[in-house]
Scaffold this motif. Structure first.
Motif, PDB file in Angstrom:
ATOM      1  N   LEU A 103      59.445  57.366  50.551  1.00 40.59           N
ATOM      2  CA  LEU A 103      59.134  58.126  49.559  1.00 40.59           C
ATOM      3  C   LEU A 103      58.519  57.412  48.389  1.00 40.59           C
ATOM      4  N   ALA A 104      59.034  56.266  48.372  1.00 46.57           N
ATOM      5  CA  ALA A 104      58.260  55.359  47.283  1.00 46.57           C
ATOM      6  C   ALA A 104      56.857  55.394  47.707  1.00 46.57           C
ATOM      7  N   LEU A 111      56.215  63.767  37.983  1.00 47.84           N
ATOM      8  CA  LEU A 111      56.512  63.206  38.796  1.00 47.84           C
ATOM      9  C   LEU A 111      57.979  63.660  39.510  1.00 47.84           C
ATOM     10  N   ALA A 112      58.894  64.001  38.428  1.00 43.48           N
ATOM     11  CA  ALA A 112      60.340  64.439  38.958  1.00 43.48           C
ATOM     12  C   ALA A 112      59.792  65.912  39.730  1.00 43.48           C
ATOM     13  N   ALA A 113      59.067  66.579  39.380  1.00 46.71           N
ATOM     14  CA  ALA A 113      58.937  68.053  40.108  1.00 46.71           C
ATOM     15  C   ALA A 113      58.274  67.602  41.519  1.00 46.71           C
ATOM     16  N   TRP A 114      57.379  66.657  41.700  1.00 45.43           N
ATOM     17  CA  TRP A 114      56.792  66.009  42.742  1.00 45.43           C
ATOM     18  C   TRP A 114      58.027  65.493  43.728  1.00 45.43           C
ATOM     19  N   LEU A 115      58.708  64.819  43.115  1.00 45.64           N
ATOM     20  CA  LEU A 115      59.949  64.273  43.887  1.00 45.64           C
ATOM     21  C   LEU A 115      61.059  65.489  44.521  1.00 45.64           C
ATOM     22  N   ALA A 116      61.229  66.222  43.750  1.00 41.59           N
ATOM     23  CA  ALA A 116      62.097  67.252  44.135  1.00 41.59           C
ATOM     24  C   ALA A 116      61.429  68.264  45.127  1.00 41.59           C
ATOM     25  N   GLU A 121      59.313  67.282  47.387  1.00 41.89           N
ATOM     26  CA  GLU A 121      59.122  66.311  48.395  1.00 41.89           C
ATOM     27  C   GLU A 121      60.583  66.456  49.249  1.00 41.89           C
ATOM     28  N   VAL A 122      61.506  66.112  48.515  1.00 46.05           N
ATOM     29  CA  VAL A 122      62.951  66.315  48.915  1.00 46.05           C
ATOM     30  C   VAL A 122      63.421  67.728  49.694  1.00 46.05           C
ATOM     31  N   ARG A 123      62.934  68.626  48.887  1.00 48.20           N
ATOM     32  CA  ARG A 123      63.381  70.132  49.297  1.00 48.20           C
ATOM     33  C   ARG A 123      62.470  70.291  50.329  1.00 48.20           C
ATOM     34  N   SER A 160      66.003  65.376  56.286  1.00 50.56           N
ATOM     35  CA  SER A 160      67.194  65.268  55.147  1.00 50.56           C
ATOM     36  C   SER A 160      68.210  64.228  55.369  1.00 50.56           C
ATOM     37  N   VAL A 161      68.755  64.581  56.787  1.00 50.08           N
ATOM     38  CA  VAL A 161      70.116  63.700  56.946  1.00 50.08           C
ATOM     39  C   VAL A 161      69.700  62.124  57.006  1.00 50.08           C
TER      40      VAL A 161
END
Length: 184
Positions: free
Chosen positions: A36-37, A52-57, A59-61, A68-69
């Protein structure tokens, strides 16, 4: 030219860094998730910390259930048997609520809950400790979430990770190292 990572985390420094440096900077935000980094480093430039926070969210979602596990398994359980193996940020986050060296009865209760949760869901219980006022609130969430639907619980755990990453990012942007922050 120096390849040292800047002491102060800024979006400008992240955007200017080499891909390797940028991924290393992101390590302070993502929990043992080098993939992810590196994705974040490749996705630059970011306009600001909210971008950046929205991009991370996002990617995770967007992770598949299997991925995800795997991602959730990178996170430590609460009050693990070897707390010194956690990242500095996680040590600080868990330390705020006394989980680095809990009383024996707290350690035993958490060990039992951790086992139950791992058996039921296949990854450690993840909670944004920065959003919890005390250990009683953590126990209440832990026990409640043990009874949840597996798909809904995985989504909830991912949202908790997003909250942690956002809090770590905000602390870094504010000039407070994530290692001394109060999030997990």
């Amino acid at each position: 030219m120096s390849h040292a990572m800047p002491l102060t985390f800024t979006i400008e420094a992240l955007n200017r860094a080499s891909e390797t440096q940028a991924a290393a900077m992101m390590d302070r935000i993502v929990e043992r998730s080098a993939w992810l980094a590196h994705r974040a480093a490749a996705a630059r430039p970011f306009r600001d910390s909210a971008h950046l926070a929205a991009w991370l969210a996002s990617e995770v979602r967007g992770l598949s259930p299997e991925r995800s596990v795997e991602f959730l398994c990178a996170h430590p359980e609460l009050a693990p048997p070897a707390p010194e193996t956690m990242t500095n940020a996680s040590q600080s986050e868990q330390g705020r609520l006394g989980l680095m060296n809990p009383a024996p009865e707290v350690a035993a209760r958490l060990a039992d809950l951790n086992r139950q949760y791992m058996r039921r869901f296949g990854y450690p219980f993840v909670i944004a400790l920065h959003a919890q006022p005390d250990l009683n609130a953590v126990f209440a969430q832990f026990e409640d979430r043990l009874t949840g639907n597996p798909d809904a619980e995985r989504a909830r755990a991912l949202e908790q990770v997003i909250s942690v990453m956002t809090a770590r990012l905000n602390r870094l942007i504010a000039g407070t190292p994530a290692e001394t922050g109060d999030v997990t």
